[in-house]
Design a protein around this motif. Structure first.
Motif, PDB file in Angstrom:
ATOM      1  N   ARG A  63       3.024  -0.414 -23.895  1.00 14.15           N
ATOM      2  CA  ARG A  63       2.237   0.591 -23.178  1.00 14.15           C
ATOM      3  C   ARG A  63       0.884   0.012 -22.806  1.00 14.15           C
ATOM      4  NH1 ARG A  63       1.012   6.323 -22.914  1.00 14.15           N
ATOM      5  NH2 ARG A  63      -0.698   6.391 -21.389  1.00 14.15           N
ATOM      6  N   PHE A  64       0.531   0.138 -21.525  1.00 13.19           N
ATOM      7  CA  PHE A  64      -0.790  -0.288 -21.053  1.00 13.19           C
ATOM      8  C   PHE A  64      -1.703   0.924 -21.042  1.00 13.19           C
ATOM      9  CE2 PHE A  64      -3.953  -1.517 -17.846  1.00 13.19           C
ATOM     10  CZ  PHE A  64      -4.294  -2.771 -18.326  1.00 13.19           C
ATOM     11  N   ALA A  65      -2.817   0.826 -21.741  1.00  9.96           N
ATOM     12  CA  ALA A  65      -3.704   1.982 -21.847  1.00  9.96           C
ATOM     13  C   ALA A  65      -5.075   1.539 -22.325  1.00  9.96           C
ATOM     14  CB  ALA A  65      -3.128   3.028 -22.802  1.00  9.96           C
ATOM     15  N   VAL A  66      -6.004   2.492 -22.339  1.00 11.78           N
ATOM     16  CA  VAL A  66      -7.354   2.265 -22.853  1.00 11.78           C
ATOM     17  C   VAL A  66      -7.457   2.941 -24.215  1.00 11.78           C
ATOM     18  CG1 VAL A  66      -9.810   2.765 -22.528  1.00 11.78           C
ATOM     19  CG2 VAL A  66      -8.394   2.084 -20.575  1.00 11.78           C
ATOM     20  N   SER A  67      -7.832   2.188 -25.232  1.00 17.04           N
ATOM     21  CA  SER A  67      -8.036   2.767 -26.560  1.00 17.04           C
ATOM     22  C   SER A  67      -8.870   1.818 -27.401  1.00 17.04           C
ATOM     23  CB  SER A  67      -6.698   3.060 -27.254  1.00 17.04           C
ATOM     24  OG  SER A  67      -6.009   1.858 -27.530  1.00 17.04           O
ATOM     25  N   ALA A  68      -9.298   2.300 -28.558  1.00 15.08           N
ATOM     26  CA  ALA A  68     -10.133   1.501 -29.452  1.00 15.08           C
ATOM     27  C   ALA A  68      -9.328   0.828 -30.545  1.00 15.08           C
ATOM     28  CB  ALA A  68     -11.221   2.381 -30.080  1.00 15.08           C
ATOM     29  N   ASP A  69      -8.236   1.453 -30.977  1.00 18.36           N
ATOM     30  CA  ASP A  69      -7.441   0.896 -32.070  1.00 18.36           C
ATOM     31  C   ASP A  69      -6.070   1.552 -32.083  1.00 18.36           C
ATOM     32  OD1 ASP A  69      -7.780   3.447 -33.245  1.00 18.36           O
ATOM     33  OD2 ASP A  69      -9.623   2.782 -34.215  1.00 18.36           O
ATOM     34  N   SER A  70      -5.264   1.199 -33.084  1.00 17.34           N
ATOM     35  CA  SER A  70      -3.896   1.702 -33.135  1.00 17.34           C
ATOM     36  C   SER A  70      -3.826   3.208 -33.336  1.00 17.34           C
ATOM     37  CB  SER A  70      -3.127   1.013 -34.270  1.00 17.34           C
ATOM     38  OG  SER A  70      -3.718   1.297 -35.524  1.00 17.34           O
ATOM     39  N   ALA A  71      -4.842   3.774 -33.982  1.00 21.61           N
ATOM     40  CA  ALA A  71      -4.817   5.212 -34.241  1.00 21.61           C
ATOM     41  C   ALA A  71      -4.968   6.030 -32.967  1.00 21.61           C
ATOM     42  CB  ALA A  71      -5.916   5.584 -35.243  1.00 21.61           C
ATOM     43  N   THR A  72      -5.598   5.441 -31.943  1.00 28.25           N
ATOM     44  CA  THR A  72      -5.830   6.175 -30.706  1.00 28.25           C
ATOM     45  C   THR A  72      -5.013   5.641 -29.536  1.00 28.25           C
ATOM     46  OG1 THR A  72      -7.723   4.750 -30.158  1.00 28.25           O
ATOM     47  CG2 THR A  72      -8.185   6.754 -31.409  1.00 28.25           C
ATOM     48  N   ALA A  73      -4.205   4.613 -29.785  1.00 28.03           N
ATOM     49  CA  ALA A  73      -3.443   4.001 -28.697  1.00 28.03           C
ATOM     50  C   ALA A  73      -2.373   4.955 -28.171  1.00 28.03           C
ATOM     51  CB  ALA A  73      -2.786   2.713 -29.190  1.00 28.03           C
ATOM     52  N   GLY A  74      -2.196   4.956 -26.854  1.00 32.83           N
ATOM     53  CA  GLY A  74      -1.179   5.796 -26.244  1.00 32.83           C
ATOM     54  C   GLY A  74       0.206   5.208 -26.428  1.00 32.83           C
ATOM     55  N   LYS A  75       1.159   6.039 -26.806  1.00 34.71           N
ATOM     56  CA  LYS A  75       2.537   5.588 -26.995  1.00 34.71           C
ATOM     57  C   LYS A  75       3.269   5.532 -25.655  1.00 34.71           C
ATOM     58  CE  LYS A  75       2.821   7.829 -31.527  1.00 34.71           C
ATOM     59  NZ  LYS A  75       3.557   8.818 -32.350  1.00 34.71           N
ATOM     60  N   PRO A  76       4.333   4.739 -25.570  1.00 35.91           N
ATOM     61  CA  PRO A  76       5.185   4.814 -24.380  1.00 35.91           C
ATOM     62  C   PRO A  76       5.675   6.242 -24.187  1.00 35.91           C
ATOM     63  CG  PRO A  76       5.757   2.899 -25.705  1.00 35.91           C
ATOM     64  CD  PRO A  76       4.802   3.716 -26.527  1.00 35.91           C
ATOM     65  N   ARG A  77       5.685   6.710 -22.948  1.00 38.55           N
ATOM     66  CA  ARG A  77       6.032   8.109 -22.698  1.00 38.55           C
ATOM     67  C   ARG A  77       7.528   8.333 -22.501  1.00 38.55           C
ATOM     68  NH1 ARG A  77       1.817   8.678 -17.926  1.00 38.55           N
ATOM     69  NH2 ARG A  77       2.469   6.489 -17.790  1.00 38.55           N
ATOM     70  N   ALA A  78       8.299   7.277 -22.396  1.00 34.50           N
ATOM     71  CA  ALA A  78       9.754   7.418 -22.297  1.00 34.50           C
ATOM     72  C   ALA A  78      10.354   7.467 -23.695  1.00 34.50           C
ATOM     73  CB  ALA A  78      10.350   6.252 -21.515  1.00 34.50           C
ATOM     74  N   ALA A  79      11.536   8.057 -23.809  1.00 36.34           N
ATOM     75  CA  ALA A  79      12.226   8.115 -25.099  1.00 36.34           C
ATOM     76  C   ALA A  79      12.665   6.718 -25.517  1.00 36.34           C
ATOM     77  CB  ALA A  79      13.437   9.038 -24.994  1.00 36.34           C
ATOM     78  N   ALA A  80      12.841   6.555 -26.821  1.00 33.93           N
ATOM     79  CA  ALA A  80      13.176   5.242 -27.372  1.00 33.93           C
ATOM     80  C   ALA A  80      14.656   5.145 -27.728  1.00 33.93           C
ATOM     81  CB  ALA A  80      12.324   4.975 -28.612  1.00 33.93           C
ATOM     82  N   GLY A  81      15.525   5.781 -26.953  1.00 34.46           N
ATOM     83  CA  GLY A  81      16.949   5.803 -27.283  1.00 34.46           C
ATOM     84  C   GLY A  81      17.687   4.575 -26.780  1.00 34.46           C
ATOM     85  N   PHE A  82      18.243   3.803 -27.684  1.00 29.18           N
ATOM     86  CA  PHE A  82      18.946   2.574 -27.314  1.00 29.18           C
ATOM     87  C   PHE A  82      20.182   2.864 -26.468  1.00 29.18           C
ATOM     88  CE2 PHE A  82      22.414  -0.395 -28.211  1.00 29.18           C
ATOM     89  CZ  PHE A  82      21.849  -1.587 -27.762  1.00 29.18           C
ATOM     90  N   ASP A  83      20.954   3.861 -26.826  1.00 33.95           N
ATOM     91  CA  ASP A  83      22.199   4.154 -26.101  1.00 33.95           C
ATOM     92  C   ASP A  83      21.933   4.462 -24.634  1.00 33.95           C
ATOM     93  OD1 ASP A  83      23.663   3.729 -28.383  1.00 33.95           O
ATOM     94  OD2 ASP A  83      23.760   5.853 -28.939  1.00 33.95           O
ATOM     95  N   ALA A  84      20.874   5.201 -24.366  1.00 34.60           N
ATOM     96  CA  ALA A  84      20.556   5.546 -22.980  1.00 34.60           C
ATOM     97  C   ALA A  84      20.109   4.324 -22.195  1.00 34.60           C
ATOM     98  CB  ALA A  84      19.473   6.618 -22.950  1.00 34.60           C
TER      99      ALA A  84
END
Length: 224
Positions: A63-84
């Protein structure tokens, strides 16, 4: 006199703790963060993609985003489903499949003059010993790295810059500290998970321990 010195040490320790634990406006960076995916959830990776070697069926997110550390980092917005992600890629002997989710972030997080591409999901089929970084390279070239092997761009985005400081924050920090949180390479965040303690807080606790030990030592020395 002994009590006065002990009390002073305790008060100083408390002051250090208050400074460390108090709210700080941390410097923010624009960077690629690395995530481990399971089903619909994401967890900030504790190893960099150059060192972690996922098993067949794993999902790696960027995920590309602006944040200060891992606690505030933005997560990928797509689901993490391997099968899909990998349903159209059949398994092969001697190879493994890694789901790759690439979230280029929002227009607000984009460097000046650039527009983020649409998010993508890819199924990387790589050798059994391949790292997450090698899986990413198999499906999202061109990648761009800096001289410290910090991942700066995926699929050519962004065109320039690497873990750049975002203007407006008050607390200075080095780009090396940003890479510790954000790097999608072997130097990615190694000891800080979601919501982990900040370096300032850990330092404050350490100072309390040192000051407290010094006070006890002084008291025992005077008794002797």
């Amino acid at each position: 006199m002994r009590r006065t010195r002990i009390a002073g040490a305790v008060l100083l320790a408390g002051a250090v703790t208050g400074l460390a634990a108090g709210p700080a406006q941390a410097q923010e960076y624009r960077y690629w963060s690395f995530w481990d995916g399971t089903g619909s959830s994401w967890a900030y990776a504790t190893e960099g993609p150059a060192t972690v070697r996922p098993a067949d069926g794993a999902v790696a997110g960027f995920r590309f985003a602006v944040s200060a550390d891992s606690a505030t980092a933005g997560k990928p917005r797509a689901a993490a489903g391997f099968d899909a992600i990998c349903h159209g890629t059949p398994a092969k002997d001697g190879r493994k499949r890694i789901g790759i989710v690439i979230d280029f972030g929002t227009a607000a997080d984009a460097p000046g003059g650039e527009r983020p591409p649409k998010a993508r999901t890819e199924c990387a089929q790589v050798g059994e010993d391949a790292s997450a970084g090698e899986a990413l390279a198999a499906v999202a070239r061109p990648l761009r790295y800096d001289s410290n092997a910090l991942l700066c761009a995926i699929a050519g985005y962004p065109e320039s810059g690497c873990a750049d400081q975002v203007k407006g924050a008050k607390e200075p920090a080095s780009s090396a500290s940003a890479s510790a949180d954000a790097a999608a390479d072997g130097d990615a965040a190694a000891g800080e998970g979601d919501g982990g303690p900040s370096a300032g807080l850990v330092g404050g606790v350490a100072a309390v321990v040192v000051l407290g030990a010094a006070a006890v030592w002084q008291a025992r020395r005077r008794r002797g």
